[in-house]
Scaffold this motif. Sequence first.
Motif, short mmCIF file in Angstrom:
data_model
loop_
_atom_site.label_atom_id
_atom_site.label_comp_id
_atom_site.label_asym_id
_atom_site.label_seq_id
_atom_site.Cartn_x
_atom_site.Cartn_y
_atom_site.Cartn_z
N PRO A 44 17.59 51.06 23.23
CA PRO A 44 17.01 52.42 23.20
C PRO A 44 16.62 52.81 24.62
O PRO A 44 16.82 52.04 25.56
N GLU A 45 16.02 53.99 24.80
CA GLU A 45 15.60 54.39 26.15
C GLU A 45 14.57 53.40 26.66
O GLU A 45 13.57 53.13 25.99
N CYS A 72 10.90 49.02 25.86
CA CYS A 72 11.22 50.27 25.15
C CYS A 72 10.19 51.35 25.55
O CYS A 72 8.99 51.15 25.38
N TYR A 77 10.25 50.17 19.44
CA TYR A 77 11.05 48.98 19.16
C TYR A 77 10.67 47.84 20.13
O TYR A 77 10.23 48.11 21.25
N ASN B 103 4.76 54.27 29.92
CA ASN B 103 6.16 53.82 30.05
C ASN B 103 7.08 54.94 30.54
O ASN B 103 8.03 54.69 31.28
N TYR B 104 6.83 56.15 30.09
CA TYR B 104 7.66 57.28 30.52
C TYR B 104 7.21 57.84 31.87
O TYR B 104 7.79 58.79 32.38
N GLU B 249 11.27 60.10 18.17
CA GLU B 249 12.17 58.95 18.26
C GLU B 249 12.90 58.81 16.93
O GLU B 249 12.50 59.42 15.94
#
Lengths: 153, 273
Positions: A44-45, A72, A77, B103-104, B249
């Motif tokens: 996944p991203e 992830c 995930y 995380n992003y 998601e």
Amino acid sequence: MFCVAAAVVLLIAGCSSSTEEEEPDKTVALSIICESLMRELDYPEMADVSNRYEVYYSLSDSTVKECRLYVCSSGAYPDELAVFLLNDPTDHEKLKTVINARREYLLETWKSYKPDEIPKIENSKLLEYSGYYFYVISENEEKASEVLGRYFG
Amino acid sequence: MGKQLSAKGRQKRKQRITIWVLLIIIVAAVVVSATAILLKFGSDSGESGSVAQSPSSVPSSSLSSSAPQPAEFAAVPESDAVDIGYFDDAVFVGDSLTVGLGNYGILPAENIYADIGLNLDTILTKQCIQTTGGTVTVLDALKLKKPSKVYIMLGSNGIAWITPENLAEKYNAFLDKVNQELPDATIYVESILPVTAAKQAGDARYSNEAIVEYNELLFNLAKEKGVYYLDCHTAFKMADGTLNTEYAEQDGMHLKRTGYEVLLEFFKTHTVK
């Protein structure tokens, strides 16, 4: 494609005798391999959290010469890709212990959170190529050897 | 002479009557005014009595200094967008949904005190935050960092198994601890986000109706604790109450980058001074 792969292998294989000026090239090369793995294993991203690997693995720069770590991005995930090159190759048992601790932590976390993701963690693989340790958590982990084999021969 | 006296006597009697009438009018006016004042006072004290009941249920020790007033409590309204620097002294506490903020790269990872699967059962016990002093609980990490603002998003992981009463009780306990450790911090409680229609259809434990009920609980809890309530839920739901798939998601619960961009924009436009 073969030429690119060969160039990458040469860059990595030559790392022990490389000068400091060549470090950025090695990092790029390892990134290419990681990106290839994540693409072909249908990750996944993923977020690149390499600069915070100590948060995820109980290791430090005294043991780790180089690390690439991807998790992830959304947290949906348990997919993860970690690559370690050790300062001292004889520390590989220490590395395996730390990776096993990470695996146990993930199993414990995901057991109550999303049990259907547990097989990914249970089937995770640790592969070693030319001193680089690849820890692969993916539902397509069996493809990892094939992809890495293309780069490392 | 007798007639003169009689005329004078009548005049004097007329004057006395006039004086008495004036006195009676004055007394009557005073009585009416006094009654009106007393009635007004009585009605005012009655109102304040009803207001006093509301704050009395809120322990004053649990209210942070910048706490919203219960009588006028509402979700934080939309305001002019703040600069990203507003979040420099903020910490975001939560589960995987909050992990994604770091995380992003939406917000600095060092401001994220969150962990995958963290929930109200484990928030006070799980050692999952890396600090210079080792891996500690969220609360211990907050004690060390002492942020000025604390954003909390918890509950998503619990709706599958925690009853509303249990959720309120555990959230209440956590808020008490945070308030106790950071009495001057501005605390925002974020609502639980909706799930997609597919998630709802595929897993009966995750219903958007239930999420709305949990959010009502969180609203009341925020009001009772004197902290701020952020209705993020509304920014993510579609007309039918489900999570907008544009932001979701594949699992129907977590957010993609576009979702986090919306969340950050929401944070920036819903702040208190």
